[in-house]
Write a protein that holds these residues in place. Structure first.
Motif, PDB file in Angstrom:
ATOM      1  N   PRO A   1      54.238 -56.191  20.428  1.00 38.61           N
ATOM      2  CA  PRO A   1      53.473 -57.310  19.861  1.00 38.61           C
ATOM      3  C   PRO A   1      52.417 -57.866  20.808  1.00 38.61           C
ATOM      4  O   PRO A   1      51.525 -58.605  20.371  1.00 38.61           O
ATOM      5  CB  PRO A   1      54.553 -58.348  19.557  1.00 38.61           C
ATOM      6  N   ASP A   2      52.493 -57.537  22.088  1.00 40.06           N
ATOM      7  CA  ASP A   2      51.543 -58.072  23.066  1.00 40.06           C
ATOM      8  C   ASP A   2      50.269 -57.244  23.154  1.00 40.06           C
ATOM      9  O   ASP A   2      49.302 -57.678  23.798  1.00 40.06           O
ATOM     10  CB  ASP A   2      52.196 -58.147  24.455  1.00 40.06           C
ATOM     11  N   ARG A   3      50.234 -56.079  22.525  1.00 42.34           N
ATOM     12  CA  ARG A   3      49.053 -55.229  22.608  1.00 42.34           C
ATOM     13  C   ARG A   3      48.240 -55.355  21.326  1.00 42.34           C
ATOM     14  O   ARG A   3      48.785 -55.337  20.219  1.00 42.34           O
ATOM     15  CB  ARG A   3      49.445 -53.770  22.851  1.00 42.34           C
ATOM     16  N   THR A   4      46.945 -55.485  21.496  1.00 37.86           N
ATOM     17  CA  THR A   4      46.034 -55.648  20.350  1.00 37.86           C
ATOM     18  C   THR A   4      44.909 -54.623  20.381  1.00 37.86           C
ATOM     19  O   THR A   4      43.807 -54.883  19.909  1.00 37.86           O
ATOM     20  CB  THR A   4      45.425 -57.070  20.359  1.00 37.86           C
ATOM     21  N   ASP A   5      45.185 -53.425  20.947  1.00 41.63           N
ATOM     22  CA  ASP A   5      44.136 -52.420  21.129  1.00 41.63           C
ATOM     23  C   ASP A   5      44.140 -51.333  20.064  1.00 41.63           C
ATOM     24  O   ASP A   5      43.376 -50.374  20.146  1.00 41.63           O
ATOM     25  CB  ASP A   5      44.259 -51.774  22.509  1.00 41.63           C
ATOM     26  N   ALA A   6      44.989 -51.445  19.052  1.00 41.53           N
ATOM     27  CA  ALA A   6      45.054 -50.422  18.007  1.00 41.53           C
ATOM     28  C   ALA A   6      43.845 -50.526  17.078  1.00 41.53           C
ATOM     29  O   ALA A   6      43.235 -51.597  16.944  1.00 41.53           O
ATOM     30  CB  ALA A   6      46.337 -50.580  17.204  1.00 41.53           C
TER      31      ALA A   6
END
Length: 315
Positions: A138-143
Motif C-alpha cells: 500500500p505504500d507504493r504508488t508507482d504502478a
C-alpha cells in the motif's frame, strides 16, 4: 480442439529442417554453401536473449504467483509465454498447443474488456517471504494507472525471488478501455531502467472460435528478438481448423524465422501443412510439409534449391 496430429507435423518439420541445415555429414547436393556454424551462433544468440536476468526474474514471479488470482483473462494471456515452462522444444510445443486450444475454445462473452478491475489498478505487488507469494504494497504508488506492477527479484533458493536482490519490475497494463478488441493487454519488463521485454496481446472472440495476436520484443545484452504471431481457430460441429502465421527476427544478426501452420481435424481424422523459412543473412532453409494421419510429404530447400524430400508414414 485436438491439435496433437498437426502439432506433431509442425515439430517434425522444424526438427527435420534444423537437422538438414546443421548436418556436417554427406551432402545430398553439391555444392553446398550453408554456413552451419553461423546458423548455430544465431540460435545461441536467441537463447541468450531468452536467458537474460530480466527474463529469469519474470520466471521467478511466475513460479511463486498464481496470476489467475488477478483475473482468469490475465492468467490466460500470460500463459502464452508461460514463465514456468522450459525453453526449447518442450516449451515451444506447449506454447503451440495452448495458443490453438485457446483460440478454438473462445466464445462471445468469454472475455471482457477492460480486464484489470478498478480495484486492482494502480497496485504494486511485492514478494512476501512469510506468505510465500506476492502481496500488495500500500505504500507504493508507482504502478501504471490502468494496470498493476510486480517488483522483480533475482531467483534465490528453489527459484523463489530473493527479496534482497531487486532487479526491476514488470507492468501488466490493460489497454482494453475503448479498444475494438475483446481483450488487449501489454506486458512491459524493465531491468535496471532498461526495457527487456515489451509485448501486446489481443484476443477477439468470434461466433465459432477466436483470434489471438502477440506482438513485441525481448531484449538481451547485445541483441533484440522481435516477434509477431497471429492465431485463428474455429471449432464448428466437430470440424476444427487453426491457422497460425508467425515472424521472429533479430535485426542485429540478419536472422529470421517466418512461416505459417494450418491444421484441419474432423472427428478422428486430421491433416495440416507447415511452411517455414529460416534465414541467416543471404542463406536460407525452407521446410514445406503436408501431412495427415496416414501420410506425410515434404520438401526441404537450401538457399532456394531442393535439398531433400521426405514422404511416407508420419510415424
Amino acid at each position: 480442439m485436438k491439435t496433437r496430429r498437426w502439432n506433431g507435423l509442425l515439430a517434425l518439420g522444424l526438427l527435420a529442417g534444423l537437422a538438414s541445415g546443421c548436418d556436417t555429414g554427406t551432402d545430398p547436393i553439391e555444392p553446398r554453401t550453408f554456413d552451419a556454424e553461423a546458423a548455430l551462433e544465431d540460435y545461441a544468440a536467441m537463447d541468450s536473449v531468452l536467458a537474460s536476468s530480466g527474463m529469469q526474474g519474470l520466471r521467478a514471479l511466475g513460479a511463486t504467483s498464481s496470476l489467475d488470482a488477478y483475473g482468469p483473462e490475465i492468467g490466460m494471456v500470460l500463459a502464452l509465454v508461460d514463465m514456468r515452462s522450459p525453453r526449447g522444444a518442450q516449451g515451444s510445443h506447449a506454447f503451440v498447443r495452448r495458443m490453438t486450444a485457446m483460440a478454438a475454445a473462445l466464445e462471445p462473452g468469454a472475455v471482457r474488456s477492460p480486464v484489470i478491475s478498478p480495484f486492482s489498478r494502480g497496485t504494486t505487488y511485492v514478494y512476501d517471504p512469510a506468505l510465500g507469494r506476492y502481496a500488495p504494497d500500500p505504500d507504493r504508488t508507482d504502478a501504471p494507472t490502468t494496470g498493476v506492477r510486480f517488483v522483480l527479484y533475482a531467483p534465490g533458493l528453489g527459484g523463489k525471488p530473493d527479496v534482497d536482490r531487486v532487479i526491476g519490475h514488470a507492468d501488466l497494463i490493460d489497454e482494453g478501455d475503448g479498444s475494438a478488441e475483446d481483450l488487449a493487454l501489454r506486458l512491459v519488463v524493465v531491468e535496471e531502467e532498461r526495457t527487456v521485454l515489451d509485448y501486446r496481446t489481443t484476443v477477439d472472440a468470434l461466433d465459432d472460435g477466436g483470434s489471438i495476436t502477440v506482438e513485441g520484443f525481448v531484449r538481451g545484452k547485445y541483441d533484440q528478438l522481435d516477434f509477431d504471431l497471429d492465431v485463428h481457430g474455429k471449432d464448428d460441429g466437430g470440424l476444427s481448423t487453426v491457422a497460425i502465421t508467425f515472424d521472429i527476427w533479430m535485426d542485429t544478426r540478419d536472422f529470421r524465422i517466418a512461416g505459417s501452420v494450418n491444421g484441419l481435424e474432423e472427428g478422428s481424422e486430421g491433416s495440416g501443412d507447415v511452411d517455414i523459412t529460416v534465414s541467416h543473412g543471404d542463406e536460407s532453409l525452407r521446410v514445406d510439409v503436408t501431412g495427415s494421419d496416414q501420410s506425410l510429404d515434404g520438401t526441404f530447400y537450401l538457399n532456394g534449391g531442393v535439398f531433400a524430400t521426405v514422404s511416407g508414414d508420419p510415424d
